[in-house]
Enzyme design. Structure first.
Site, PDB file in Angstrom:
ATOM      1  N   TYR A   1      16.058  61.134  25.136  1.00 41.41           N
ATOM      2  CA  TYR A   1      14.953  60.453  24.455  1.00 41.41           C
ATOM      3  C   TYR A   1      14.565  61.171  23.155  1.00 41.41           C
ATOM      4  CZ  TYR A   1      10.006  59.084  23.807  1.00 41.41           C
ATOM      5  OH  TYR A   1       8.806  58.683  23.299  1.00 41.41           O
TER       6      TYR A   1
ATOM      7  N   ASP B   1      26.199  66.380  24.964  1.00 41.04           N
ATOM      8  CA  ASP B   1      25.319  65.855  26.021  1.00 41.04           C
ATOM      9  C   ASP B   1      26.222  65.526  27.208  1.00 41.04           C
ATOM     10  OD1 ASP B   1      22.307  64.071  25.795  1.00 41.04           O
ATOM     11  OD2 ASP B   1      23.564  64.058  27.600  1.00 41.04           O
TER      12      ASP B   1
ATOM     13  N   ILE C   1      26.537  71.996  28.579  1.00 38.58           N
ATOM     14  CA  ILE C   1      26.486  73.152  27.657  1.00 38.58           C
ATOM     15  C   ILE C   1      26.926  74.448  28.350  1.00 38.58           C
ATOM     16  CG2 ILE C   1      24.806  72.253  25.992  1.00 38.58           C
ATOM     17  CD1 ILE C   1      22.626  73.832  27.538  1.00 38.58           C
TER      18      ILE C   1
ATOM     19  N   ALA D   1      18.139  69.801  28.751  1.00 39.34           N
ATOM     20  CA  ALA D   1      17.352  70.424  29.826  1.00 39.34           C
ATOM     21  C   ALA D   1      16.885  69.331  30.772  1.00 39.34           C
ATOM     22  CB  ALA D   1      16.124  71.128  29.244  1.00 39.34           C
TER      23      ALA D   1
ATOM     24  N   SER E   1      13.553  67.859  32.630  1.00 43.64           N
ATOM     25  CA  SER E   1      12.185  67.930  32.088  1.00 43.64           C
ATOM     26  C   SER E   1      11.130  67.206  32.925  1.00 43.64           C
ATOM     27  CB  SER E   1      12.184  67.382  30.665  1.00 43.64           C
ATOM     28  OG  SER E   1      12.580  66.025  30.695  1.00 43.64           O
TER      29      SER E   1
ATOM     30  N   SER F   1       7.579  73.488  25.795  1.00 47.39           N
ATOM     31  CA  SER F   1       6.676  72.475  26.346  1.00 47.39           C
ATOM     32  C   SER F   1       5.259  73.007  26.521  1.00 47.39           C
ATOM     33  CB  SER F   1       7.209  72.061  27.717  1.00 47.39           C
ATOM     34  OG  SER F   1       6.276  71.270  28.375  1.00 47.39           O
TER      35      SER F   1
ATOM     36  N   TYR G   1       8.999  73.702  36.102  1.00 50.61           N
ATOM     37  CA  TYR G   1       9.529  73.283  34.798  1.00 50.61           C
ATOM     38  C   TYR G   1       8.947  74.152  33.677  1.00 50.61           C
ATOM     39  CZ  TYR G   1       9.709  70.523  30.530  1.00 50.61           C
ATOM     40  OH  TYR G   1       9.884  70.117  29.233  1.00 50.61           O
TER      41      TYR G   1
ATOM     42  N   LYS H   1      10.716  76.973  30.915  1.00 50.45           N
ATOM     43  CA  LYS H   1      10.559  76.936  29.451  1.00 50.45           C
ATOM     44  C   LYS H   1      10.010  78.273  28.943  1.00 50.45           C
ATOM     45  CE  LYS H   1      12.081  72.823  28.526  1.00 50.45           C
ATOM     46  NZ  LYS H   1      13.132  72.532  27.550  1.00 50.45           N
TER      47      LYS H   1
ATOM     48  N   PHE I   1       3.501  68.529  23.530  1.00 50.96           N
ATOM     49  CA  PHE I   1       2.612  67.933  24.510  1.00 50.96           C
ATOM     50  C   PHE I   1       3.332  66.654  24.974  1.00 50.96           C
ATOM     51  CE2 PHE I   1      -1.044  70.807  24.777  1.00 50.96           C
ATOM     52  CZ  PHE I   1      -0.514  71.805  23.983  1.00 50.96           C
TER      53      PHE I   1
ATOM     54  N   PHE J   1      -1.970  59.020  39.735  1.00 52.00           N
ATOM     55  CA  PHE J   1      -1.839  60.210  40.579  1.00 52.00           C
ATOM     56  C   PHE J   1      -3.099  61.074  40.513  1.00 52.00           C
ATOM     57  CE2 PHE J   1       2.899  59.690  39.532  1.00 52.00           C
ATOM     58  CZ  PHE J   1       3.114  58.905  40.653  1.00 52.00           C
TER      59      PHE J   1
ATOM     60  N   ARG K   1      -4.057  64.000  28.860  1.00 48.68           N
ATOM     61  CA  ARG K   1      -2.886  64.486  28.133  1.00 48.68           C
ATOM     62  C   ARG K   1      -3.017  64.122  26.658  1.00 48.68           C
ATOM     63  NH1 ARG K   1      -2.514  66.603  32.171  1.00 48.68           N
ATOM     64  NH2 ARG K   1      -0.808  66.826  33.661  1.00 48.68           N
TER      65      ARG K   1
HETATM   66  N1  UFG Z   1       0.949  59.599  35.870  1.00 46.15           N
HETATM   67  C1  UFG Z   1       0.404  58.690  36.759  1.00 46.15           C
HETATM   68  N2  UFG Z   1       1.213  57.711  37.259  1.00 46.15           N
HETATM   69  C2  UFG Z   1       2.532  57.606  36.921  1.00 46.15           C
HETATM   70  C3  UFG Z   1       3.080  58.534  36.009  1.00 46.15           C
HETATM   71  C4  UFG Z   1       2.251  59.519  35.509  1.00 46.15           C
HETATM   72  O1  UFG Z   1      -0.777  58.759  37.103  1.00 46.15           O
HETATM   73  O2  UFG Z   1       3.214  56.703  37.433  1.00 46.15           O
HETATM   74  C5  UFG Z   1       0.078  60.635  35.315  1.00 46.15           C
HETATM   75  C6  UFG Z   1       0.574  62.038  35.621  1.00 46.15           C
HETATM   76  O3  UFG Z   1       0.087  62.482  36.870  1.00 46.15           O
HETATM   77  C7  UFG Z   1       0.018  62.816  34.436  1.00 46.15           C
HETATM   78  C8  UFG Z   1       0.032  61.810  33.284  1.00 46.15           C
HETATM   79  O4  UFG Z   1       0.109  60.529  33.919  1.00 46.15           O
HETATM   80  O5  UFG Z   1      -1.289  63.187  34.684  1.00 46.15           O
HETATM   81  C9  UFG Z   1       1.226  61.964  32.370  1.00 46.15           C
HETATM   82  O6  UFG Z   1       2.391  62.028  33.177  1.00 46.15           O
HETATM   83  P1  UFG Z   1       3.856  61.926  32.605  1.00 46.15           P
HETATM   84  O7  UFG Z   1       4.787  61.950  33.786  1.00 46.15           O
HETATM   85  O8  UFG Z   1       3.974  60.813  31.660  1.00 46.15           O
HETATM   86  O9  UFG Z   1       4.021  63.264  31.757  1.00 46.15           O
HETATM   87  P2  UFG Z   1       3.724  64.792  32.179  1.00 46.15           P
HETATM   88  O10 UFG Z   1       2.382  65.159  31.615  1.00 46.15           O
HETATM   89  O11 UFG Z   1       3.950  65.016  33.616  1.00 46.15           O
HETATM   90  O12 UFG Z   1       4.885  65.570  31.469  1.00 46.15           O
HETATM   91  C10 UFG Z   1       5.268  65.364  30.128  1.00 46.15           C
HETATM   92  C11 UFG Z   1       6.740  65.713  30.010  1.00 46.15           C
HETATM   93  C12 UFG Z   1       6.946  67.164  30.292  1.00 46.15           C
HETATM   94  C13 UFG Z   1       6.004  68.003  29.441  1.00 46.15           C
HETATM   95  C14 UFG Z   1       4.588  67.549  29.579  1.00 46.15           C
HETATM   96  C15 UFG Z   1       3.705  68.317  28.619  1.00 46.15           C
HETATM   97  O13 UFG Z   1       7.528  64.944  30.920  1.00 46.15           O
HETATM   98  O14 UFG Z   1       8.277  67.482  30.016  1.00 46.15           O
HETATM   99  O15 UFG Z   1       4.494  66.173  29.298  1.00 46.15           O
HETATM  100  O16 UFG Z   1       2.386  67.872  28.679  1.00 46.15           O
HETATM  101  F1  UFG Z   1       6.082  69.274  29.828  1.00 46.15           F
END
Ligand code: UFG
Length: 325
Positions: A11, A31, A51, A74, A76, A116, A139, A143, A167, A206, A219
């Site tokens: 992505y 990749d 890699i 990686a 992620s 990250s 994770y 990093k 972020f 969640f 976030r």
């Molecule tokens: N979430 C939900 N429902 C879902 C998916 C996500 O409630 O179906 C919530 C998660 O719990 C979290 C927020 O939405 O609170 C964002 O979740 P994401 O899975 O979209 O992203 P993350 O914050 O878990 O992680 C992303 C990247 C990581 C990076 C991080 C840095 O995937 O690689 O952002 O903030 F480290």
């Protein structure tokens, strides 16, 4: 100048490749397509390899003179890293260790590393780069381990590195040519958009009992093309200064926090479709809030994000997702 992009079919990696091509750079992609997509491979020079595969990588370096590396390859996913931490250490830490060995072997001086915000764990926002890193998930630990390895490698071998702590990457290239497409989707915005498209019945939120203003996680969402432009600024700075052992660490965020509920509402506004949700248990490893201060990179590298409105970011993601096969 020829740049090696590891994870260039992923992505963020594919958006980086497009940005480099637009700026006139030659690009080589490696990749293994374990999570990336062949249709996101935009450079002519593509090596399908892990890699860590020394033989395949020797071929790549023998066939191409690489001037700098932008390293994305990686795993992620925060949730998955809690279930399978060793898979994360092996791929993320050992993979980067190999990259550093190749840099020594082939005399490559500059690397931009995809770090990250997950390195921070629970920290009070806005988060600056100098707060102590204390990851809440495996994770983020991988990093941070890589950042520290880069520091020592930089001191010992004179390698220049920039670690960019992203972020939450979001959105798609303005052309709609590439976007956020994974084999299995776990991220909030694409899942909410799939609910809008009727591909998923409802979005699971969640946890609604976090210590945040509405109980859901907060976030900081930053457009993927803005991430790409920051990498190039960092690489150019290292190349132009022509020093040894430079090391830079920067946050990349929009400096604005949105709760999960706020994102759901923004998706409703962009798509004009109702998003059905249901409260579910917390996901393991999720910190309550991650919002960046990105002052340092703005000041030192002159980085200026083009996307400042969350709805504009979601709109680019929506355009891509509607067309995604
Ligand atoms: N979430 C939900 N429902 C879902 C998916 C996500 O409630 O179906 C919530 C998660 O719990 C979290 C927020 O939405 O609170 C964002 O979740 P994401 O899975 O979209 O992203 P993350 O914050 O878990 O992680 C992303 C990247 C990581 C990076 C991080 C840095 O995937 O690689 O952002 O903030 F480290």
């Amino acid at each position: 100048m020829s740049i090696l992009v590891t994870g260039g079919a992923g992505y963020i990696g594919s958006h980086m490749v497009l940005h480099l091509l637009e700026k006139g750079y030659e690009v080589v992609i490696v990749d293994d397509l374990s999570t990336g997509n062949m249709e996101a491979v935009l450079a002519n020079k593509f090596y399908k390899a892990d890699i860590k595969d020394e033989k395949a990588m020797a071929k790549l370096f023998d066939e191409n003179k690489i001037d700098g590396i932008i390293h994305f390859a990686a795993f992620s996913l925060v949730g998955e890293s809690m279930q399978e931490p060793l898979k994360y250490y092996e791929n993320n830490v050992t993979g980067t260790l190999q990259i550093l060995k190749y840099m020594n072997d082939y005399g490559i001086k500059n690397i931009v590393f995809s770090s990250s915000a997950a390195v921070y764990g629970e920290s009070s926002s806005p988060i600056k780069e100098n707060v102590s890193a204390n990851p809440t998930n495996a994770y983020g630990e991988t990093k941070l381990a890589v950042e520290r390895m880069l520091k020592w490698a930089s001191k010992a071998y004179g390698i220049n590195f920039t670690a960019l702590r992203y972020f939450n990457a979001a959105g798609s290239h303005a052309s709609g040519r590439i976007g956020e497409k994974r084999k299995i989707e776990t991220h909030l915005i694409p899942i909410a958009l799939d609910v809008a498209l009727g591909k998923i019945e409802k979005l699971l939120i969640f946890g609604d009992d976090y210590d945040t203003f509405d109980g859901t996680c907060i976030r900081d969402y930053i457009h993927v093309s803005d991430l790409a432009s920051a990498h190039l600024l960092a690489l150019e700075k290292m190349a132009n200064e022509n020093k040894c052992g430079m090391n830079m660490i920067y946050n990349l965020g929009s400096e604005k926090g949105f709760s999960v509920n706020q994102i759901v509402n923004a998706v409703k506004e962009v798509t004009h479709i109702n998003i059905k949700t249901m409260i579910a248990p917390r996901r393991l490893g999720d910190p309550a809030e991650l919002v960046a201060s990105s002052e340092k990179i703005k000041k030192e590298l002159g980085w200026l994000p083009q996307y400042t409105d969350i709805k504009d970011i979601i709109a680019t993601a929506w355009e891509f997702r509607k067309k995604m096969r």
